[in-house]
Design an enzyme around this catalytic site. Structure first.
Site, mmCIF file in Angstrom:
data_model
loop_
_atom_site.group_PDB
_atom_site.id
_atom_site.type_symbol
_atom_site.label_atom_id
_atom_site.label_comp_id
_atom_site.label_asym_id
_atom_site.label_seq_id
_atom_site.Cartn_x
_atom_site.Cartn_y
_atom_site.Cartn_z
ATOM 1 N N GLU A 255 0.829 -1.216 0.000
ATOM 2 C CA GLU A 255 0.000 0.000 0.000
ATOM 3 C C GLU A 255 0.852 1.250 0.000
ATOM 4 O O GLU A 255 0.511 2.261 -0.607
ATOM 5 C CB GLU A 255 -0.931 0.002 1.221
ATOM 6 C CG GLU A 255 -2.008 1.080 1.214
ATOM 7 C CD GLU A 255 -1.571 2.438 1.770
ATOM 8 O OE1 GLU A 255 -2.234 3.438 1.493
ATOM 9 O OE2 GLU A 255 -0.526 2.498 2.475
ATOM 10 N N GLU A 256 1.979 1.188 0.697
ATOM 11 C CA GLU A 256 2.787 2.398 0.889
ATOM 12 C C GLU A 256 3.519 2.826 -0.389
ATOM 13 O O GLU A 256 4.033 3.937 -0.454
ATOM 14 C CB GLU A 256 3.811 2.188 2.013
ATOM 15 C CG GLU A 256 3.195 1.975 3.395
ATOM 16 C CD GLU A 256 2.614 3.263 3.981
ATOM 17 O OE1 GLU A 256 2.645 4.306 3.315
ATOM 18 O OE2 GLU A 256 2.106 3.196 5.119
#
Ligand SMILES: [Zn+2]
Length: 381
Positions: free
Chosen positions: A169-170
């Site tokens: 996600e990051e």
């Protein structure tokens, strides 16, 4: 005649309950004689934060989670996203393709790894807030749903709730993009766990990430008229971008601009023939409008390369929950399908991605109750 009459009464009661709205607080409490053991959430988070899982290195974390969830009786699928990178999907064996609601968060963290430590009130370390606190609270909320009044009275079926924890996600949302291949089309309610200080976000800003480049001509610094600096016009341009008016949304607040990376030049005694900057704009209105405004300032003074972008995202709300807006991006826009989307998690974004990342144990434990209330709301619809 008696049975149909009772059925009619039950139907009437159900209709009345629906019309008056659900008492989420009461329904999410434990049935008489039982109690929730939400303190386990602290133990789960402690173990998760001890496992380093910087984006790209999530393998141990996903394996630990899969083992943890299988041990508690979940059916677990590990979806390969890339070599050694796995999303984790957990569900009740009866409901793989009938999941009504999903709790979801991410198991990767930003670098660098910050080792775990704690005192009586607070846990410190990378991922405590972003977003392993949410993962832990979601697991314990889901696993305690069985003993709520809502479940025991048959208002909800807890086995219609699944868990989806993703990688990446990051960086680029690669985990959630791949999760769209898991055939989760039955999902009507999707919760993303990210640090919102336990408030329900009404939406999050979009973003536009781009690179500016200026090319000049090198020369000896003693004879600058023989060259053409790339850095000087870049500084002028960046100053203008930094101070330009950007649109404001009533719901999501101001659009903001950050010059995150600046480069150029080779030596102090050389007129620089190259300068570059990477800029991230947090967009609160709409992408096209903001891009046009910025392109009008840049014109032909620099080249623009698009790096990444997405529109602002408006979330669904739930009666009785306090709300907020957030200025960061999440996996929510990347989970496809026709469903309601919610954003909530314990911890603060103001400490996420910093050397001081932490979470309050009290807030973590309270988040279990909030996620339980959300689950009752979603499953009772
Ligand atoms: Zn996050």
């Amino acid at each position: 005649m008696r049975a149909p009459f009772l059925l009619l009464l039950a139907l009437l009661a159900a209709l009345l309950a629906a019309a008056s709205g659900l008492d989420l607080h009461r329904l999410s409490q434990p049935v008489a004689g039982q109690a929730f053991n939400d303190a386990d959430t602290v133990d789960t988070l402690r173990e998760m934060v001890r496992i380093e899982s910087i984006s790209g290195n999530e393998l141990r974390m996903s394996q630990w989670l899969a083992d943890r969830l299988m041990g508690a009786g979940w059916d677990v699928e590990q979806q390969q996203v890339e070599p050694s990178r796995y999303n984790v999907l957990a569900y009740h064996p009866a409901n793989r393709h009938r999941l009504k609601a999903l709790f979801s968060s991410h198991i990767d963290t930003v670098p660098p790894f910050l080792p775990f430590s704690e005192n009586a009130e607070t846990m410190f370390g990378r991922g405590t807030a972003d977003a392993k606190g949410s993962v832990s609270a979601m697991i314990h909320a889901a696993e305690s749903l069985n003993s709520t009044i809502a479940a025991v009275e048959g208002v909800i079926d807890p086995t219609q709730l699944g868990l989806l924890f993703v990688v990446g996600e990051e960086v680029n949302h690669i985990g959630m993009r791949h999760a769209n291949e898991l055939n989760l089309h039955s999902v009507e309610h999707f919760v993303s766990g990210e640090p919102t200080e336990s408030l329900l976000a009404v939406g999050h800003k979009g973003m536009w990430k781009f690179r500016l480049e200026i090319f000049g001509r090198a020369a000896h610094s003693g004879y600058p008229h023989l060259g053409e600096s790339a850095i000087s016009p870049m500084l002028d341009l960046l100053r203008e971008l930094n101070t330009m008016a950007l649109p404001v949304s009533d719901l999501l607040g101001p659009t903001t601009l950050n010059i995150g990376i600046l480069g150029g030049g080779v030596a102090a005694n050389v007129v620089p023939d190259y300068a570059s900057a990477e800029i991230m704009v947090r967009v609160s209105t709409n992408l096209a409008e903001v891009k046009t405004l910025i392109e009008r300032v840049v014109r032909d003074r620099a080249t623009i390369t698009d790096l990444s972008e997405n529109e602002p995202f408006i979330c669904d709300t739930i009666p009785g929950f306090n709300t907020t807006i957030v200025a960061y991006n999440t996996d929510l826009p990347f989970f496809e399908g026709d469903h309601k989307s919610y954003l909530l998690g314990p911890g603060s974004i103001t400490v996420a991605h910093t050397d001081d990342e932490q979470i309050s144990k009290r807030e973590l434990v309270d988040a279990v109750g909030l996620f339980r209330r959300m689950a009752v709301h979603m499953l009772a619809q």
